[in-house]
Motif scaffolding. Structure first.
Motif, PDB file in Angstrom:
ATOM      1  N   LEU A  65      37.134  38.379  54.939  1.00 53.34           N
ATOM      2  CA  LEU A  65      37.409  39.756  55.358  1.00 53.34           C
ATOM      3  C   LEU A  65      37.283  40.711  54.172  1.00 53.34           C
ATOM      4  O   LEU A  65      36.810  41.841  54.324  1.00 53.34           O
ATOM      5  N   TYR A  66      37.688  40.248  53.002  1.00 57.05           N
ATOM      6  CA  TYR A  66      37.528  41.077  51.798  1.00 57.05           C
ATOM      7  C   TYR A  66      36.051  41.387  51.562  1.00 57.05           C
ATOM      8  O   TYR A  66      35.678  42.534  51.304  1.00 57.05           O
ATOM      9  N   GLU A 109      40.911  42.057  45.961  1.00 58.72           N
ATOM     10  CA  GLU A 109      41.085  41.034  46.980  1.00 58.72           C
ATOM     11  C   GLU A 109      42.560  40.734  47.237  1.00 58.72           C
ATOM     12  O   GLU A 109      42.953  40.393  48.347  1.00 58.72           O
ATOM     13  N   THR A 110      43.406  40.900  46.227  1.00 56.92           N
ATOM     14  CA  THR A 110      44.821  40.584  46.368  1.00 56.92           C
ATOM     15  C   THR A 110      45.504  41.452  47.422  1.00 56.92           C
ATOM     16  O   THR A 110      46.324  40.949  48.202  1.00 56.92           O
ATOM     17  N   ILE A 111      45.179  42.727  47.479  1.00 59.35           N
ATOM     18  CA  ILE A 111      45.804  43.606  48.477  1.00 59.35           C
ATOM     19  C   ILE A 111      45.415  43.159  49.893  1.00 59.35           C
ATOM     20  O   ILE A 111      46.215  43.215  50.820  1.00 59.35           O
ATOM     21  N   VAL A 112      44.199  42.674  50.042  1.00 60.43           N
ATOM     22  CA  VAL A 112      43.741  42.174  51.339  1.00 60.43           C
ATOM     23  C   VAL A 112      44.513  40.893  51.687  1.00 60.43           C
ATOM     24  O   VAL A 112      45.015  40.741  52.792  1.00 60.43           O
ATOM     25  N   LYS A 113      44.624  39.984  50.727  1.00 60.10           N
ATOM     26  CA  LYS A 113      45.352  38.738  50.952  1.00 60.10           C
ATOM     27  C   LYS A 113      46.804  39.006  51.316  1.00 60.10           C
ATOM     28  O   LYS A 113      47.350  38.387  52.230  1.00 60.10           O
ATOM     29  N   ASP A 114      47.447  39.929  50.603  1.00 59.16           N
ATOM     30  CA  ASP A 114      48.850  40.252  50.876  1.00 59.16           C
ATOM     31  C   ASP A 114      49.029  40.827  52.279  1.00 59.16           C
ATOM     32  O   ASP A 114      49.973  40.487  52.988  1.00 59.16           O
ATOM     33  N   PHE A 115      48.120  41.715  52.682  1.00 62.46           N
ATOM     34  CA  PHE A 115      48.205  42.302  54.020  1.00 62.46           C
ATOM     35  C   PHE A 115      48.018  41.232  55.087  1.00 62.46           C
ATOM     36  O   PHE A 115      48.768  41.171  56.061  1.00 62.46           O
ATOM     37  N   ILE A 116      47.040  40.376  54.906  1.00 60.90           N
ATOM     38  CA  ILE A 116      46.771  39.333  55.894  1.00 60.90           C
ATOM     39  C   ILE A 116      47.941  38.359  55.974  1.00 60.90           C
ATOM     40  O   ILE A 116      48.337  37.927  57.060  1.00 60.90           O
TER      41      ILE A 116
END
Length: 81
Positions: A44-45, A57-64
């Motif tokens: 998704l990132y 990428e970390t902000i995407v991982k945290d949201f998911i």
């Protein structure tokens, strides 16, 4: 400083306005994709990066991690945007 020293009670703390996230415009897309299939955060990132996302990428991982269904659930129903 003196105006605070002369007061009998402390002033009420003021709330700061919430900060906008770089991810905010892409959250509906991510939720839609998660409802379709169990996509990885990395995939998704890459997809939103191609759409113009400039964050990491970390902000995407945290949201998911926050919205991904827990064990036994298969659909992300909603998220307060």
């Amino acid at each position: 400083m003196r105006k605070y020293l002369n007061r009998k009670i402390a002033p009420e703390p003021q709330k700061r306005p919430g900060r906008k996230s770089k991810l905010d415009p892409y959250k509906p897309y991510i939720l839609k994709k998660l409802n379709e299939s169990p996509y990885t955060a990395a995939r998704l990132y890459r997809e939103i990066k191609e759409m113009g996302f400039e964050g990491g990428e970390t902000i995407v991982k945290d949201f998911i991690k926050e919205v991904r269904p827990k064990e036994g659930l298969s659909v992300v129903l909603s998220y307060d945007l």
